[in-house]
Design a protein around this motif. Sequence first.
Motif, PDB file in Angstrom:
ATOM      1  N   ASP A 216       1.287  42.115   1.810  1.00 54.29           N
ATOM      2  CA  ASP A 216       1.241  40.799   1.169  1.00 54.29           C
ATOM      3  C   ASP A 216       0.241  39.908   1.910  1.00 54.29           C
ATOM      4  O   ASP A 216       0.596  39.251   2.891  1.00 54.29           O
ATOM      5  N   ARG A 217      -1.003  39.880   1.428  1.00 56.53           N
ATOM      6  CA  ARG A 217      -2.038  39.105   2.096  1.00 56.53           C
ATOM      7  C   ARG A 217      -1.779  37.611   2.002  1.00 56.53           C
ATOM      8  O   ARG A 217      -2.221  36.838   2.856  1.00 56.53           O
ATOM      9  N   ASN A 218      -1.087  37.201   0.961  1.00 56.17           N
ATOM     10  CA  ASN A 218      -0.793  35.779   0.801  1.00 56.17           C
ATOM     11  C   ASN A 218       0.068  35.257   1.944  1.00 56.17           C
ATOM     12  O   ASN A 218       0.010  34.073   2.299  1.00 56.17           O
ATOM     13  N   GLU A 219       0.866  36.152   2.544  1.00 57.25           N
ATOM     14  CA  GLU A 219       1.729  35.742   3.651  1.00 57.25           C
ATOM     15  C   GLU A 219       0.897  35.327   4.861  1.00 57.25           C
ATOM     16  O   GLU A 219       1.278  34.423   5.613  1.00 57.25           O
ATOM     17  N   ILE A 220      -0.255  35.961   5.057  1.00 57.58           N
ATOM     18  CA  ILE A 220      -1.146  35.590   6.151  1.00 57.58           C
ATOM     19  C   ILE A 220      -1.673  34.173   5.934  1.00 57.58           C
ATOM     20  O   ILE A 220      -1.778  33.379   6.873  1.00 57.58           O
ATOM     21  N   VAL A 221      -1.989  33.853   4.668  1.00 46.14           N
ATOM     22  CA  VAL A 221      -2.468  32.504   4.337  1.00 46.14           C
ATOM     23  C   VAL A 221      -1.391  31.475   4.644  1.00 46.14           C
ATOM     24  O   VAL A 221      -1.669  30.408   5.215  1.00 46.14           O
ATOM     25  N   GLN A 222      -0.131  31.786   4.293  1.00 39.72           N
ATOM     26  CA  GLN A 222       0.971  30.873   4.551  1.00 39.72           C
ATOM     27  C   GLN A 222       1.186  30.676   6.049  1.00 39.72           C
ATOM     28  O   GLN A 222       1.484  29.564   6.503  1.00 39.72           O
ATOM     29  N   VAL A 223       1.035  31.748   6.826  1.00 37.65           N
ATOM     30  CA  VAL A 223       1.176  31.654   8.284  1.00 37.65           C
ATOM     31  C   VAL A 223       0.102  30.729   8.859  1.00 37.65           C
ATOM     32  O   VAL A 223       0.361  29.915   9.742  1.00 37.65           O
ATOM     33  N   ALA A 224      -1.128  30.859   8.335  1.00 33.97           N
ATOM     34  CA  ALA A 224      -2.221  30.018   8.817  1.00 33.97           C
ATOM     35  C   ALA A 224      -2.001  28.551   8.446  1.00 33.97           C
ATOM     36  O   ALA A 224      -2.280  27.646   9.242  1.00 33.97           O
ATOM     37  N   ARG A 225      -1.490  28.310   7.238  1.00 35.02           N
ATOM     38  CA  ARG A 225      -1.252  26.929   6.794  1.00 35.02           C
ATOM     39  C   ARG A 225      -0.150  26.239   7.599  1.00 35.02           C
ATOM     40  O   ARG A 225      -0.170  25.016   7.765  1.00 35.02           O
ATOM     41  N   SER A 226       0.804  27.021   8.078  1.00 32.94           N
ATOM     42  CA  SER A 226       1.930  26.424   8.822  1.00 32.94           C
ATOM     43  C   SER A 226       1.666  26.459  10.331  1.00 32.94           C
ATOM     44  O   SER A 226       2.599  26.546  11.122  1.00 32.94           O
ATOM     45  N   TRP A 227       0.396  26.364  10.733  1.00 33.33           N
ATOM     46  CA  TRP A 227       0.023  26.584  12.131  1.00 33.33           C
ATOM     47  C   TRP A 227       0.683  25.596  13.088  1.00 33.33           C
ATOM     48  O   TRP A 227       0.963  25.934  14.245  1.00 33.33           O
ATOM     49  N   ARG A 228       0.968  24.392  12.624  1.00 31.47           N
ATOM     50  CA  ARG A 228       1.574  23.418  13.537  1.00 31.47           C
ATOM     51  C   ARG A 228       2.962  23.858  13.984  1.00 31.47           C
ATOM     52  O   ARG A 228       3.247  23.944  15.181  1.00 31.47           O
ATOM     53  N   SER A 229       3.829  24.148  13.026  1.00 31.18           N
ATOM     54  CA  SER A 229       5.190  24.579  13.369  1.00 31.18           C
ATOM     55  C   SER A 229       5.193  26.009  13.893  1.00 31.18           C
ATOM     56  O   SER A 229       5.967  26.357  14.794  1.00 31.18           O
ATOM     57  N   SER A 230       4.306  26.850  13.343  1.00 31.86           N
ATOM     58  CA  SER A 230       4.270  28.248  13.773  1.00 31.86           C
ATOM     59  C   SER A 230       3.819  28.383  15.221  1.00 31.86           C
ATOM     60  O   SER A 230       4.304  29.234  15.966  1.00 31.86           O
ATOM     61  N   SER A 231       2.884  27.535  15.639  1.00 33.23           N
ATOM     62  CA  SER A 231       2.408  27.601  17.015  1.00 33.23           C
ATOM     63  C   SER A 231       3.505  27.236  17.998  1.00 33.23           C
ATOM     64  O   SER A 231       3.543  27.751  19.121  1.00 33.23           O
ATOM     65  N   LEU A 232       4.424  26.356  17.584  1.00 37.16           N
ATOM     66  CA  LEU A 232       5.556  26.015  18.453  1.00 37.16           C
ATOM     67  C   LEU A 232       6.469  27.226  18.639  1.00 37.16           C
ATOM     68  O   LEU A 232       6.981  27.461  19.742  1.00 37.16           O
ATOM     69  N   VAL A 233       6.685  27.980  17.552  1.00 34.28           N
ATOM     70  CA  VAL A 233       7.483  29.210  17.650  1.00 34.28           C
ATOM     71  C   VAL A 233       6.810  30.191  18.603  1.00 34.28           C
ATOM     72  O   VAL A 233       7.445  30.784  19.479  1.00 34.28           O
ATOM     73  N   GLY A 234       5.496  30.352  18.432  1.00 32.84           N
ATOM     74  CA  GLY A 234       4.766  31.274  19.294  1.00 32.84           C
ATOM     75  C   GLY A 234       4.813  30.857  20.749  1.00 32.84           C
ATOM     76  O   GLY A 234       4.999  31.699  21.640  1.00 32.84           O
ATOM     77  N   LEU A 235       4.663  29.558  21.009  1.00 37.17           N
ATOM     78  CA  LEU A 235       4.687  29.071  22.389  1.00 37.17           C
ATOM     79  C   LEU A 235       6.057  29.270  23.025  1.00 37.17           C
ATOM     80  O   LEU A 235       6.165  29.783  24.148  1.00 37.17           O
ATOM     81  N   ALA A 236       7.118  28.868  22.288  1.00 33.58           N
ATOM     82  CA  ALA A 236       8.471  29.048  22.814  1.00 33.58           C
ATOM     83  C   ALA A 236       8.778  30.526  23.016  1.00 33.58           C
ATOM     84  O   ALA A 236       9.404  30.922  24.010  1.00 33.58           O
ATOM     85  N   GLY A 237       8.317  31.360  22.061  1.00 34.70           N
ATOM     86  CA  GLY A 237       8.578  32.789  22.150  1.00 34.70           C
ATOM     87  C   GLY A 237       7.905  33.438  23.337  1.00 34.70           C
ATOM     88  O   GLY A 237       8.522  34.209  24.074  1.00 34.70           O
ATOM     89  N   VAL A 238       6.628  33.118  23.564  1.00 34.16           N
ATOM     90  CA  VAL A 238       5.905  33.781  24.651  1.00 34.16           C
ATOM     91  C   VAL A 238       6.376  33.277  26.017  1.00 34.16           C
ATOM     92  O   VAL A 238       6.455  34.047  26.984  1.00 34.16           O
ATOM     93  N   LEU A 239       6.730  31.985  26.119  1.00 32.30           N
ATOM     94  CA  LEU A 239       7.258  31.478  27.386  1.00 32.30           C
ATOM     95  C   LEU A 239       8.615  32.115  27.699  1.00 32.30           C
ATOM     96  O   LEU A 239       8.905  32.459  28.851  1.00 32.30           O
ATOM     97  N   GLY A 240       9.434  32.286  26.651  1.00 33.23           N
ATOM     98  CA  GLY A 240      10.703  32.984  26.844  1.00 33.23           C
ATOM     99  C   GLY A 240      10.479  34.425  27.253  1.00 33.23           C
ATOM    100  O   GLY A 240      11.169  34.951  28.137  1.00 33.23           O
ATOM    101  N   SER A 241       9.489  35.067  26.626  1.00 32.86           N
ATOM    102  CA  SER A 241       9.193  36.460  26.958  1.00 32.86           C
ATOM    103  C   SER A 241       8.688  36.602  28.391  1.00 32.86           C
ATOM    104  O   SER A 241       8.990  37.584  29.068  1.00 32.86           O
ATOM    105  N   VAL A 242       7.911  35.630  28.849  1.00 33.39           N
ATOM    106  CA  VAL A 242       7.461  35.648  30.249  1.00 33.39           C
ATOM    107  C   VAL A 242       8.674  35.714  31.178  1.00 33.39           C
ATOM    108  O   VAL A 242       8.710  36.500  32.131  1.00 33.39           O
ATOM    109  N   CYS A 243       9.665  34.882  30.864  1.00 36.17           N
ATOM    110  CA  CYS A 243      10.880  34.854  31.695  1.00 36.17           C
ATOM    111  C   CYS A 243      11.676  36.154  31.561  1.00 36.17           C
ATOM    112  O   CYS A 243      12.135  36.716  32.557  1.00 36.17           O
TER     113      CYS A 243
END
Length: 300
Positions: A216-243
């Motif tokens: 589903d290529r459209n899902e990639i477009v949706q991920v890019a459009r939601s970059w503000r909230s999605s980046s927070l998920v990524g940041l929280a996720g990777v910092l948690g993973s570091v720990c």
Amino acid sequence: MEPWIAITITAAFLQNLRSALQKHLQGSLGTRGASFVRFGYGFPVAIVYVLGLHLIGNFAFPALNWTFAIWSVIGGLSQIFATILLVHLFSLRNFAVGTAYSKTEPVQAAIFGFVLLGERLTTGAVVSIIVGVFGVMLISMARLPLSLRNMVTALTGRTALIGIASGAVFGISAVSYRSASLSLQAPNPVMAAAVTLACVTTFQTVFMLVWMLLKDRNEIVQVARSWRSSSLVGLAGVLGSVCWFTAMTLQQVAYVRALGQIELVFTFMASFFLFHERVNRMEIIGCLLIVGGIVGLLFH
């Protein structure tokens, strides 16, 4: 206090924050998309973290090997599918109960640790596992009349099986990451954990991008459009993973994941204050039994 304890508590808090953000994202993204943002927006931070340790902390890069690569791929794929199951689970039950189902992971990680790493289980650990499973059964049938038939049905129901499967695959992932990190034989466990995280998240990002391109290529477009909230998920996720990665390099997976059950406290707070969800008495008792089983596992 030993370092791995403080690191694990921090990891549990960040993981709960990431899950709460992912639950919000699921309304605008599909299950794959909401799962992808954890890796896609997190891997650049993981790479910067490794470079920072090397350039600022003067930590040497460990030598990679095939054992590391195999365990990293197993762990990475396991975490992807476990995350998809967990995000899907949020749509079936409320946030707190959905997370509680996946919290069978530590007891399953102990079993996988025995099978894959030779870490033995004591009698007390077996009892703790049974207590945790009983807690899951109570959660599953919290809104049904109390009976043996309902208990059996609850444990084999769709929601329970998805939650238990999520915990199992997360358990495999955790044991794989510990094996990958230890295989580097790096003099500094922090650098070993950081390199493992950077390699795994980069692999996961590429794998899921290819998957979404095919499905589903459209899902990639949706991920890019939601970059503000999605980046927070990524940041929280990777910092948690570091720990998580650092703690699991310092200590056995079963102990780290057992202590990580403090996440349930953060989860119920988020469920009540953020999502305004109600949890009945039996669900609370079930969650407490899971925590009791995990604590028992920690002591044994």
